[in-house]
Design an enzyme around this catalytic site. Structure first.
Site, short mmCIF file in Angstrom:
data_model
loop_
_atom_site.label_atom_id
_atom_site.label_comp_id
_atom_site.label_asym_id
_atom_site.label_seq_id
_atom_site.Cartn_x
_atom_site.Cartn_y
_atom_site.Cartn_z
N ILE B 461 0.83 -1.21 0.00
CA ILE B 461 0.00 0.00 0.00
C ILE B 461 0.86 1.26 0.00
O ILE B 461 0.41 2.34 0.37
CB ILE B 461 -0.97 0.00 1.21
CG1 ILE B 461 -0.19 -0.15 2.53
CG2 ILE B 461 -1.99 -1.11 1.07
CD1 ILE B 461 -1.07 -0.02 3.78
N GLY B 462 2.10 1.07 -0.42
CA GLY B 462 3.03 2.20 -0.42
C GLY B 462 4.12 1.98 0.61
O GLY B 462 5.06 2.76 0.74
N ALA B 505 6.04 -6.94 7.25
CA ALA B 505 7.47 -7.14 6.96
C ALA B 505 7.99 -8.38 7.67
O ALA B 505 8.63 -9.23 7.05
CB ALA B 505 8.26 -5.90 7.36
N ILE B 623 16.12 -3.35 10.33
CA ILE B 623 15.52 -2.57 9.25
C ILE B 623 15.92 -3.20 7.92
O ILE B 623 17.10 -3.30 7.59
CB ILE B 623 15.99 -1.10 9.34
CG1 ILE B 623 15.62 -0.50 10.70
CG2 ILE B 623 15.40 -0.28 8.20
CD1 ILE B 623 14.15 -0.63 11.09
N LEU B 624 14.93 -3.62 7.16
CA LEU B 624 15.21 -4.32 5.90
C LEU B 624 15.68 -3.39 4.81
O LEU B 624 16.54 -3.74 4.00
CB LEU B 624 13.95 -5.06 5.43
CG LEU B 624 13.51 -6.24 6.30
CD1 LEU B 624 12.15 -6.74 5.86
CD2 LEU B 624 14.55 -7.36 6.25
N ASN B 625 15.07 -2.20 4.77
CA ASN B 625 15.42 -1.26 3.71
C ASN B 625 15.48 0.13 4.35
O ASN B 625 14.45 0.68 4.75
CB ASN B 625 14.35 -1.31 2.60
CG ASN B 625 14.70 -0.39 1.43
OD1 ASN B 625 15.21 0.71 1.62
ND2 ASN B 625 14.41 -0.84 0.23
N THR B 628 13.21 2.92 2.36
CA THR B 628 11.74 2.88 2.45
C THR B 628 11.27 2.92 3.90
O THR B 628 10.21 3.46 4.19
CB THR B 628 11.18 1.64 1.72
OG1 THR B 628 11.79 0.48 2.27
CG2 THR B 628 11.43 1.72 0.24
N LYS B 695 10.67 -6.08 13.26
CA LYS B 695 9.54 -5.63 14.08
C LYS B 695 8.46 -4.87 13.30
O LYS B 695 7.33 -4.79 13.77
CB LYS B 695 10.04 -4.73 15.20
CG LYS B 695 10.77 -5.47 16.31
CD LYS B 695 11.05 -4.53 17.46
CE LYS B 695 11.50 -5.25 18.71
NZ LYS B 695 11.73 -4.28 19.80
N GLU B 699 3.56 1.88 11.68
CA GLU B 699 2.77 2.68 12.61
C GLU B 699 3.61 3.54 13.54
O GLU B 699 3.19 4.63 13.93
CB GLU B 699 1.86 1.81 13.48
CG GLU B 699 1.49 0.46 12.96
CD GLU B 699 0.31 0.44 12.01
OE1 GLU B 699 0.28 -0.45 11.15
OE2 GLU B 699 -0.58 1.29 12.10
#
Ligand code: FES
Ligand code: FES
Lengths: 176, 734
Positions: B461-462, B505, B623-625, B628, B695, B699
């Site tokens: 969704i972005g 994620a 943090i994967l990316n 983003t 995690k 939000e």
């Protein structure tokens, strides 16, 4: 059960819709001869009739900027523009910004700076930014913010949008 | 192994989005496509007495007007309308009968050959109603609110501890109804595939949820209807439940046996769901030096007459602060409105706003620096179940955030910092959210030419789902990212929950890892059959996939190209499907945290508030990316600014009708409202939460921001505004 009611409706009683008007528009370099109802907005013409769905509808009331395109080089809200009024004009949409298969400097800069998330406001932001660059009025980040404020981004990519525009400005040899 | 994970990889769907090639729900086409336009209720409660569509039907080009009287058959039991994430109660049924439950409820669908004609004809449909008395004002129903849950059991004796506390603070805070307002209009295109089969292009966060809902509402065979949604123009929770446009578009398509598109207008979207108006009552008691003695938090939120929607507004202090005496309660007031829904950080955005403003007021009463108060009350164990966190680097967030902001230069006196005609205020607050993982199945098809297709019926969704899926798969399969293609947003793909709650994620990445492991095992199995295999005695855990090879982790020279293995095994493709196990034994609290620092400047004469600086430091596991994820935090901060200063739905309670149901009058931040925002993640390794230590970040960015701004406005002006949004008039009020 197909319930088309045409058969039960005497033609004479029908409420007519406005007659279509002949218009010629150059859209992304292609000359188009079109028959358009006078109430059709440029936005609906692009999206519904010409299947150029890159231009987005976010409000249909001139309140969000998602529908921004360039008409004769100037950025306009295509939802507030009746297509018949632009007879003879040149329209550039997001689909027309690439040249020789290469992304426009703004398009590349938007990717580099992650200047979008959902991407829905993006074509409008990019067209608006292209119009902004052509206007030559914005030099500082503050001026960019102000002059890009007709384009809402609900995902909140604003700082990245400003950074992307600055990158494109310098790539295109403008001042930033 | 981590060539992509943890890097600022640009979105793989970026090219499609900047060129206009990405197609959203209203942009799919079909031969003979008809266009639908809605007529919506102008009353708030009652019955439809009569619908006169005769004039609309006379418009040339109109195909049909569909109402509750002539719609196709729909299920009659409540259960059929309950989607995966339905609230408790009896769901609203679009176009089902003559009953009106909320203003703006659809009463007729006009279908025509083109959209302009449908819209014009809809304006000619005359509806007569029998009106019933109604209530839409939360404040009016405050006393009738019913308790819906015990969000967290009471501990100690909060009342007595509060009464005995040396320093007390007690107040009501208010969050108005807010709308998600994604930029994309809610829309559905239904294509009629013949034989009653339908492909439904819908704006949704959960294609399988919508698919199951439609199949059950219309009594269809599951194979006869698929839902597709490759791109979603923002949703923020509004697309979790099937919204009425999808049911209405399917009604029209089934009635007319043809393809139909329905695009809602922006005002019509105010009949969908929203963040509920909520009164938050906070009472905090403390010792003179800060430690908390009592926390009492009660929320009274609005819901509809027909469903009870509620989220955890009140128990967040348990995740943050040490305190032995707590009492929480959550009440719902039933109103004649549509049901609220999840909206970015549901519960926390509202509840933590109130909690963190109350903490600031307590700090003022204690004559203590608000950041110092956070350190004094800091808890290393989640309070309610008295358990450790899987990880909680909130202290680091406070430290690094304060350092980046320059917090130590703050003069504690309100109205003490100014710059020319502007009063300058600095405020801070804490953010907290849950770190969840859901069962999700990933399918990977790897072909001998070194390409992998990775799919699941999830959505983007972005948030960047496409990109993180590609990164994780590329690393796990040892492929260049360009050799990985991602498929999502199609209900026929493997099982996925709705995308929400920041759980995607962790869910999708761990499942990719699990599926990749299955592929690795298959390949290793084949290597054993190969003559002179250098991996003959290797176990699955000893090998990895890297650079297109299966290779020993201990000795990189022991490797075989994957293409060779597949050839040896006579495999054109390896096709695996797996889901990561979701384990939560309840031993650990699982949360993300943040510290937010804000500078506001308030024009002393006019009262205009500008948020000139925000520092948001978040702890959210791996943090994967970084690119983003940063955008997710940034977007959350922008939302927090809107929540604090702009967003509010104004209802004329005499009519039960929203007065500002449009983007011109429902204010949201624009570019000129946004100045310097510095968001970053503090390092938070977490070996407990899930194998990859993820995690989720969707939000956490919004939580605490509105409180930090409200606290900064107080610091600038000496004026405490507790009802959002903080507008100029409220700064002037006595
Ligand atoms: S669609 Fe034109 S301004 Fe919103
Ligand atoms: S990228 Fe989603 S609205 Fe701007």
């Amino acid at each position: 059960m197909v319930r088309t009611i045409e058969a039960t409706r005497p033609i004479s009683e029908s409420i007519p819709t406005p007659p279509k008007i002949k218009v010629s528009l150059k859209i992304n370099g292609d000359l188009k001869q079109l028959q358009i109802a006078p109430w059709t907005s440029l936005l609906d013409l692009l999206r519904d009739t010409l299947d150029l769905t890159g231009t987005k509808k976010g409000c249909d009331h001139g309140q969000c900027g998602a529908c921004t395109v360039l008409v004769d080089g100037r950025r306009v809200n295509s939802c507030l523009t009746l297509a018949v009024m632009k007879d003879g004009s040149e329209v550039t949409t997001i689909e027309g910004l690439m040249a020789d298969g290469k992304l426009h400097a703004l398009q590349q800069a938007f990717i580099d700076h992650d200047a979008f998330q959902c991407g829905y406001c993006t074509p409008g932001q990019i067209c608006s930014a292209a119009g902004l660059l052509a206007e030559g009025k914005a030099h500082t980040a503050e001026e960019i913010r102000e002059l890009m404020s007709g384009n809402i981004c609900r995902c909140g990519a604003y700082p990245n949008i400003v950074a992307a525009i600055q990158q494109a400005m310098s790539a295109m040899g403008g001042n930033s | 192994m981590a060539a992509y994970i943890g890097t600022p990889t640009s979105r793989i769907d970026g090219h499609a989005k900047v060129t206009g090639a990405a197609k959203y729900a209203a942009e799919f086409n079909a031969p003979g496509l008809a266009h639908a336009s809605l007529v919506t209720s102008t009353i708030t409660k009652g019955r439809i007495a009569k619908i006169d569509a005769s004039e609309a039907m006379r418009v040339a080009g109109v195909i049909d007007v569909i109402t509750h009287k002539n719609r196709p058959t729909m299920a009659s039991r409540d259960k059929a309308y309950k989607d995966d994430v339905a609230a408790e109660g009896s769901p609203y049924r679009p176009l089902y009968d003559d009953e009106i439950k909320f203003n703006g409820q659809p009463v007729a669908v006009v279908v025509a050959a083109d959209a302009d004609i449908a819209r014009f004809a809809a304006s000619l449909v005359r509806v007569e109603y029998i009106e019933d008395p109604f209530v839409t004002d939360l404040l009016e129903q405050r006393d009738t609110a019913h308790e819906v849950e015990r969000p967290s059991r009471p501990r100690g004796d909060a009342e007595a501890a509060f009464a005995a506390a040396e320093v007390r603070h007690e107040a009501d805070y208010f969050i108005p109804t807010e709308y998600h307002n994604p930029m994309e209009l809610f829309a559905t295109t239904v294509t009629w595939e013949g034989d009653g089969k339908l492909t439904v292009y819908d704006k949704t966060q959960g294609v399988q949820n919508v698919q199951r809902y439609l199949v059950s509402v219309f009594g269809m065979k599951p194979d006869d209807l698929k839902v597709v949604s490759p791109y979603v123009g923002g949703a923020f929770g509004s697309g979790l439940r099937p919204q009425f446009q999808v049911a209405l578009a399917v009604i029209a398509a089934r009635a007319l046996e043809r393809s139909v598109r329905l695009v809602l207008t922006r005002p019509q979207m105010y009949g969908l769901s929203y963040r509920p108006a909520t009164i938050e009552h906070l009472a905090l008691g403390a010792k003179a030096l800060g430690p908390l003695e009592a926390v009492m938090h009660e929320a009274i939120a609005q819901t509809s007459e027909y469903e009870d929607f509620n989220r955890n507004d009140v128990a967040w202090a348990d995740q943050l602060y040490k305190c032995g005496n707590t009492r929480y309660s959550h009440k719902l007031a039933k109103l004649d409105v549509s049901t609220p829904s999840d909206m970015r950080a549901p519960g926390a955005a509202s509840g933590v706003y109130a909690l963190e403003c109350a903490m600031d007021e307590l700090a003022v009463a204690l004559k203590m620096d608000p950041l110092q108060l956070r350190f004094v009350t800091y808890s290393d164990r989640e309070q309610n179940a008295d358990r450790p966190y899987s990880s909680k680097k909130l202290r680091e967030c406070y430290r690094q955030g304060a350092a980046a902001f320059g917090w130590e230069k703050r003069n504690p006196e309100p109205r003490s910092m100014r710059d020319g005609s502007e009063l300058v205020g600095w405020g801070m607050a804490t953010g907290v959210w849950e770190a969840l993982q859901m069962p999700l199945t990933v399918r990977i098809v790897m072909t001998a030419n070194g390409h992998a297709e990775v799919s699941s019926a999830t959505s983007d969704i972005g948030t960047g789902t496409y990109t993180i899926m590609a990164q994780v798969a590329a690393d796990m399969l040892g492929l260049p990212i360009d050799n990985v293609s991602i498929k999502l947003g199609d209900s026929t793909l493997s099982e996925s929950p709705v995308e929400g709650g920041s759980w995607l994620a962790a869910s999708v990445a761990n499942s990719i890892a699990t599926t990749a492991e299955a592929i690795r095992k298959t390949l290793l199995g084949v290597t054993k059959t190969m003559p002179d295999s250098p991996l003959a005695d290797a176990k699955p855990k000893d090998v990895m996939l890297a650079d297109g090879k299966i290779v020993s982790k201990k000795d990189a020279s022991r490797a075989i190209p994957i293409a060779d293995v597949m050839r040896a095994g006579k495999l054109d493709r390896i096709d695996q499907k797996a889901a990561a196990p979701v384990k939560d034994d309840g031993k650990y609290a699982r949360n993300t945290h943040s510290a937010v620092f804000v500078e506001v400047r308030v024009d002393e004469q006019i009262g205009v508030i500008r948020v000139t600086r925000v520092v948001s430091a978040a702890a959210a596991g791996r943090i994967l990316n970084t690119k983003t994820a940063h955008s997710q935090l940034l977007g959350g901060v922008v939302w927090g600014i809107g929540m604090a200063l702009h967003e509010e739905t104004l209802t004329d309670h005499r009519f039960g009708r929203i007065m500002n149901a449009n983007l011109g009058e429902y204010h949201m931040p624009v570019n000129a409202d946004i100045y310097d925002i510095n968001c970053f993640f503090v390092d938070e390794p977490d070996a407990t939460i899930n194998p990859m230590g993820i995690k989720g970040v969707g939000e956490i960015g919004i939580v605490g921001v509105a409180a930090a701004i409200a606290n900064a406005v107080y610091h600038a002006t000496g004026k405490r505004v507790r009802d959002l949004p903080i507008t100029i008039d409220k700064l002037r009020r006595d």
